[in-house]
Design a protein around this motif. Structure first.
Motif, PDB file in Angstrom:
ATOM      1  N   GLN A 258      -1.969  33.209 -21.180  1.00  0.00           N
ATOM      2  CA  GLN A 258      -2.530  34.558 -21.193  1.00  0.00           C
ATOM      3  C   GLN A 258      -1.391  35.560 -21.323  1.00  0.00           C
ATOM      4  OE1 GLN A 258      -5.722  35.430 -18.479  1.00  0.00           O
ATOM      5  NE2 GLN A 258      -5.133  37.581 -18.296  1.00  0.00           N
ATOM      6  N   LEU A 259      -1.434  36.337 -22.401  1.00  0.00           N
ATOM      7  CA  LEU A 259      -0.428  37.369 -22.644  1.00  0.00           C
ATOM      8  C   LEU A 259      -1.016  38.711 -22.233  1.00  0.00           C
ATOM      9  CD1 LEU A 259       0.630  36.216 -26.242  1.00  0.00           C
ATOM     10  CD2 LEU A 259       1.606  35.506 -24.054  1.00  0.00           C
ATOM     11  N   GLN A 260      -0.385  39.369 -21.264  1.00  0.00           N
ATOM     12  CA  GLN A 260      -0.909  40.644 -20.783  1.00  0.00           C
ATOM     13  C   GLN A 260       0.205  41.665 -20.529  1.00  0.00           C
ATOM     14  OE1 GLN A 260      -3.228  39.441 -17.348  1.00  0.00           O
ATOM     15  NE2 GLN A 260      -1.394  39.287 -16.063  1.00  0.00           N
ATOM     16  N   PRO A 261       1.071  41.900 -21.515  1.00  0.00           N
ATOM     17  CA  PRO A 261       2.099  42.938 -21.332  1.00  0.00           C
ATOM     18  C   PRO A 261       1.469  44.322 -21.292  1.00  0.00           C
ATOM     19  CG  PRO A 261       2.083  42.170 -23.593  1.00  0.00           C
ATOM     20  CD  PRO A 261       1.150  41.275 -22.845  1.00  0.00           C
ATOM     21  N   ARG A 262       2.042  45.190 -20.475  1.00  0.00           N
ATOM     22  CA  ARG A 262       1.548  46.556 -20.320  1.00  0.00           C
ATOM     23  C   ARG A 262       2.640  47.524 -20.777  1.00  0.00           C
ATOM     24  NH1 ARG A 262       1.726  49.588 -15.652  1.00  0.00           N
ATOM     25  NH2 ARG A 262       2.200  47.707 -14.453  1.00  0.00           N
ATOM     26  N   PHE A 263       2.269  48.488 -21.633  1.00  0.00           N
ATOM     27  CA  PHE A 263       3.230  49.420 -22.204  1.00  0.00           C
ATOM     28  C   PHE A 263       2.937  50.837 -21.726  1.00  0.00           C
ATOM     29  CE2 PHE A 263       3.063  45.828 -25.031  1.00  0.00           C
ATOM     30  CZ  PHE A 263       4.369  45.629 -25.430  1.00  0.00           C
ATOM     31  N   ASN A 264       3.996  51.583 -21.424  1.00  0.00           N
ATOM     32  CA  ASN A 264       3.898  53.005 -21.099  1.00  0.00           C
ATOM     33  C   ASN A 264       4.461  53.816 -22.251  1.00  0.00           C
ATOM     34  OD1 ASN A 264       2.662  52.786 -18.642  1.00  0.00           O
ATOM     35  ND2 ASN A 264       4.527  53.056 -17.432  1.00  0.00           N
ATOM     36  N   VAL A 265       3.672  54.772 -22.742  1.00  0.00           N
ATOM     37  CA  VAL A 265       4.143  55.635 -23.825  1.00  0.00           C
ATOM     38  C   VAL A 265       3.540  57.021 -23.646  1.00  0.00           C
ATOM     39  CG1 VAL A 265       2.298  54.706 -25.292  1.00  0.00           C
ATOM     40  CG2 VAL A 265       4.201  55.975 -26.318  1.00  0.00           C
ATOM     41  N   ASN A 266       4.422  58.012 -23.554  1.00  0.00           N
ATOM     42  CA  ASN A 266       3.998  59.414 -23.397  1.00  0.00           C
ATOM     43  C   ASN A 266       3.046  59.607 -22.219  1.00  0.00           C
ATOM     44  OD1 ASN A 266       5.511  60.099 -25.646  1.00  0.00           O
ATOM     45  ND2 ASN A 266       3.776  59.927 -27.046  1.00  0.00           N
ATOM     46  N   GLY A 267       3.314  58.910 -21.133  1.00  0.00           N
ATOM     47  CA  GLY A 267       2.497  59.061 -19.937  1.00  0.00           C
ATOM     48  C   GLY A 267       1.187  58.303 -19.968  1.00  0.00           C
ATOM     49  N   GLU A 268       0.917  57.563 -21.038  1.00  0.00           N
ATOM     50  CA  GLU A 268      -0.298  56.772 -21.140  1.00  0.00           C
ATOM     51  C   GLU A 268       0.042  55.286 -21.043  1.00  0.00           C
ATOM     52  OE1 GLU A 268      -2.410  57.785 -24.649  1.00  0.00           O
ATOM     53  OE2 GLU A 268      -2.618  59.903 -24.130  1.00  0.00           O
ATOM     54  N   THR A 269      -0.935  54.493 -20.596  1.00  0.00           N
ATOM     55  CA  THR A 269      -0.730  53.058 -20.410  1.00  0.00           C
ATOM     56  C   THR A 269      -1.603  52.283 -21.394  1.00  0.00           C
ATOM     57  OG1 THR A 269      -0.207  53.328 -18.066  1.00  0.00           O
ATOM     58  CG2 THR A 269      -0.867  51.132 -18.792  1.00  0.00           C
TER      59      THR A 269
END
Length: 282
Positions: A258-269
């Motif tokens: 299970q691939l579940q990376p979480r990215f933060n960009v410009n204050g959004e997830t």
């Protein structure tokens, strides 16, 4: 007596009064402020959307590549490790070819230097120094040479629809495959989510070329890798927020990653939740 009239020509100086100039300046100032605000707002929107698009593009590319490589992984070669603080790595061996063997030195037979396989369009896929595996049931069978499940190819020769493989040393495989399957690959691959140097963010890096090691190595032991994605925000200290989760294979189920990376960009997830099935057919 006649009368005459004198016509005087008056020269009038043309220009703007102070009130007119001040009025024009005020109007132009209001226009400039309005136009500049519109331009700045539009530019900001463009930059933010470009940043989001860049993060989406790199994350999708990284996950798509991981998915393709995992689907072709050698059976039972997927394994995870991490220190719950600075990194988590998923390691596997991408299969480059597979076929059926006709004759191989398998216990209790004596060790031998060669074996025969079916060609099955292998000529363009096999190469010197590749490894051959027969019936890898555990990760130890894949990575530890002492398990006697792999051998390194020294040379190849083809005759009709058969190919003779000569190994670098005498070998005797520990077990025979019920389906007489043999797999070929060159090197393991690791994808590591780790803290970037001198930065308060996590990155996704791909490592390869470091060789088969019995104990799964840490990123510092894999040499230099290739940066695949930035801005990852998973909490490595939380088991519920790890970027990779592995469900090992069993007698009735294939391995599941299970691939579940979480990215933060410009204050959004932005978080992916993607499952990859690794076929367990040794």
């Amino acid at each position: 007596m006649g009368s005459f009239s004198v016509k005087r020509k008056h020269l009038y100086a043309q220009g703007f009064t102070l009130v007119e100039m001040v009025t024009v300046i005020l109007i132009l100032g209001i226009l400039v402020v309005g136009v500049s605000s519109f331009i700045i707002f539009g530019t900001r929107m463009f930059v933010e959307s470009s940043t989001v698009d860049q993060v989406l593009s790199q994350s999708r590319f990284a996950l798509e590549r991981m998915t393709r490589e995992l689907r072709s992984a050698l059976p039972n070669s997927v394994r995870l490790n991490g220190d719950n603080l600075t990194y988590q790595c998923i390691e596997f061996v991408p299969t480059e070819a597979s076929t059926s063997y006709l004759a191989m030195p398998i216990a209790p037979s004596a060790a031998a230097l060669s074996g025969t396989v079916m060609v099955d369009n292998l000529s363009s896929k096999l190469a010197v120094n590749q490894y051959a595996w027969i019936y890898p049931l555990t990760e130890r069978d894949v990575y530890d040479a002492a398990a006697q499940k792999r051998a390194q190819i020294n040379s190849m020769s083809t005759l009709a629809n058969q190919m003779t493989l000569t190994f670098t040393a005498n070998v005797r495989f520990a077990d025979a495959s019920p389906r007489q399957r043999i797999y070929f690959a060159s090197a393991p691959v690791s994808y590591c989510v780790e803290k970037a140097p001198a930065a308060n963010e996590l990155t996704l890096t791909r490592y390869t070329g470091y060789g088969l090691v019995a104990s799964q190595p840490a990123p510092k032991d894999m040499g230099s890798g290739v940066l695949m994605a930035q801005g990852i925000a998973n909490a490595l200290t939380s088991s519920a927020d790890l970027p990779f989760i592995l469900t090992p294979s069993s007698l009735v189920n294939n391995a599941m990653v299970q691939l579940q990376p979480r990215f933060n960009v410009n204050g959004e997830t932005l978080q992916y939740r993607h499952q990859v099935q690794v076929i367990n057919v040794p």
